[in-house]
Design an enzyme around this catalytic site. Sequence first.
Site, mmCIF file in Angstrom:
data_model
loop_
_atom_site.group_PDB
_atom_site.id
_atom_site.type_symbol
_atom_site.label_atom_id
_atom_site.label_comp_id
_atom_site.label_asym_id
_atom_site.label_seq_id
_atom_site.Cartn_x
_atom_site.Cartn_y
_atom_site.Cartn_z
ATOM 1 C CE LYS A 58 -2.597 -2.795 -0.375
ATOM 2 N NZ LYS A 58 -2.456 -4.239 -0.277
ATOM 3 C CB ALA A 189 -5.206 -11.398 -13.549
ATOM 4 N N GLY A 190 -4.515 -12.083 -9.965
ATOM 5 C CA GLY A 190 -5.197 -12.052 -8.664
ATOM 6 C C GLY A 190 -4.945 -10.713 -7.993
ATOM 7 C CG LEU A 194 -5.298 -7.568 -10.770
ATOM 8 C CD1 LEU A 194 -6.794 -7.604 -10.463
ATOM 9 C CD2 LEU A 194 -5.076 -7.220 -12.247
ATOM 10 C CB VAL A 245 3.299 -18.904 -17.963
ATOM 11 C CG1 VAL A 245 4.825 -18.933 -17.999
ATOM 12 C CG2 VAL A 245 2.774 -17.475 -18.082
ATOM 13 C CG ASP A 319 -2.269 -16.150 5.064
ATOM 14 O OD1 ASP A 319 -3.400 -15.701 5.309
ATOM 15 O OD2 ASP A 319 -1.408 -15.534 4.401
ATOM 16 C CG HIS A 328 -9.442 -8.204 6.976
ATOM 17 N ND1 HIS A 328 -8.619 -7.824 5.955
ATOM 18 C CD2 HIS A 328 -10.575 -8.655 6.390
ATOM 19 C CE1 HIS A 328 -9.234 -8.027 4.801
ATOM 20 N NE2 HIS A 328 -10.418 -8.540 5.037
ATOM 21 C CG HIS A 451 -24.467 16.287 0.175
ATOM 22 N ND1 HIS A 451 -24.380 15.513 -0.976
ATOM 23 C CD2 HIS A 451 -24.425 17.577 -0.225
ATOM 24 C CE1 HIS A 451 -24.313 16.327 -2.029
ATOM 25 N NE2 HIS A 451 -24.330 17.582 -1.603
#
Length: 478
Positions: A58, A189-190, A194, A245, A319, A328, A451
Amino acid sequence: MSDKFDVVVIGAGPGGYVAAIRAAQLGLKTACIEQYKGKEGKVSLGGTCLNVGCIPSKALLDSSYKFHEAHEGFKVHGIDAKDVTIDVPAMIGRKDQIVKNLTGGIATLFKANGVTLFEGHGKLLANKQVEVTGMDGQTQIVEAQNVILASGSRPIEIPPAPLVEGIVVDSTGALDFTSVPKRLGVIGAGVIGLELGSVWARLGAEVTVLEALDKFLPAADEQIAKEGLKILTKQGLNVRLGTRVTGSEVNGNEVTVTFTDANGEQKQTFDKLIVAVGRRPVTTDLLAADCGVESDERGYIYVDDYCATSVPGVYAIGDVVRGLMLAHKASEEGVMVAERIAGHKAQMNYDLIPSVIYTHPEMAWVGKTEQTLKAEGVEIKIGTFPFAASGRAMAANDTAGLVKVIADAKTDRVLGVHIVGPSAADIVQQGAIAMEFGTSAEDLGMMVFSHPTLSEALHEAALAVNGHAIHIANRKKR
Ligand SMILES: Cc1cc2nc3c(=O)[nH]c(=O)nc-3n(C[C@H](O)[C@H](O)[C@H](O)COP(=O)(O)OP(=O)(O)OC[C@H]3O[C@@H](n4cnc5c(N)ncnc54)[C@H](O)[C@@H]3O)c2cc1C
């Protein structure tokens, strides 16, 4: 020497360090074992997330976005910034400093909460004993009432594209390029492919993403994935779906990738290649043969809904167990397990874990997709609102994308919120909170939104579910 703890955590990633801190807060005598060495050669806490994942990616996404905006986005505001340049080592240095601050912060939190840190490798033996091999190679046995395995994951390597230092890299290597590659290939392209592809594309790289699947982001709602792909393609990211590939060859400072697609075998040459095809659980020398904990053939440790393994008092989180590989999710499992060890009846709502892709615009979702709900035979109604109709998005010149709210046709209960657009990551969280409390689309439509905000797009999409949107023409008027 033998120490006895109420809780011993192996791994100090967002699963492990959060579990350790929460356990200590609950009055449990807690230790955490971590072996990862950062760039300075010292043990660095925070796991993949803080060292080589969420935070550094990030940091680079934010730096590269500012550069891109200066080049492409300022003009419309009347700002001329044509001489803006990028100092890549300075950008990487800023990222490294953020990592250093945050990982050091975990060490401070451990001290503040009384968590004992063991620097080294942890291995679960029989009878909840844990062997710690320190950085000097010395071993000691730590006794535990409860053990939490939080050893995380690492990037998957594939035979057609073995890593070659500085040229063919995984996600970790892609965070440390010293200059902008002219031609960048990304396999996968995960989310990670990306995001990292976007970083270098914004800085001027020609990026080609090679994806074996025919479908873009299969886990996302199809409308969001389709819109997301359209926007990324318009930005210059060349995403080639249905491309497998089969090989790669490094020659000097470049790599030629061989792949097959609908047109047969092809080759393309890049200056750098990022392999981002997924991650696999880490269980290297983690479990002694007689410890009793079982894992599947891919290495995921078997756990129940409360992250308990088959051995009483041994848990696994993050994981290294089933489910989404997200920080998270790991952290919330850590909190749940610590609280259950302390005797609380904690549980976790696995149905409402938000997913985010930090491209620009971001893509984010929570709950079920239109396709899943239809396949399950649920009758649904849908409201959408495009950011092109949002005053705040127009003021920011950031109008690509939409918010989509899906509700049960009979009960009006919100079943999914799906977004591609500016600040999607933050807006989706509002949907997640509302859904956690069983909101209906009507409830969400009755809430007062500030707003002008981008969040008003969620309000309008919720109103649109029942044909009550104000700032777009409704399909169904009531
Ligand atoms: C580039 C990238 C970007 C990402 N971006 C996001 C994002 O934006 N949002 C998000 O939610 N997720 C993101 N992720 C995923 C996120 O980083 C992981 O899901 C998360 O870190 C998993 O947490 P964990 O605690 O299970 O494991 P990890 O963070 O992998 O931590 C496990 C720790 O255990 C240590 N360990 C392993 N075995 C042992 C042992 N035997 N003894 C001692 N220590 C051991 C490891 O050294 C490691 O520090 C990203 C990942 C990558 C690679």
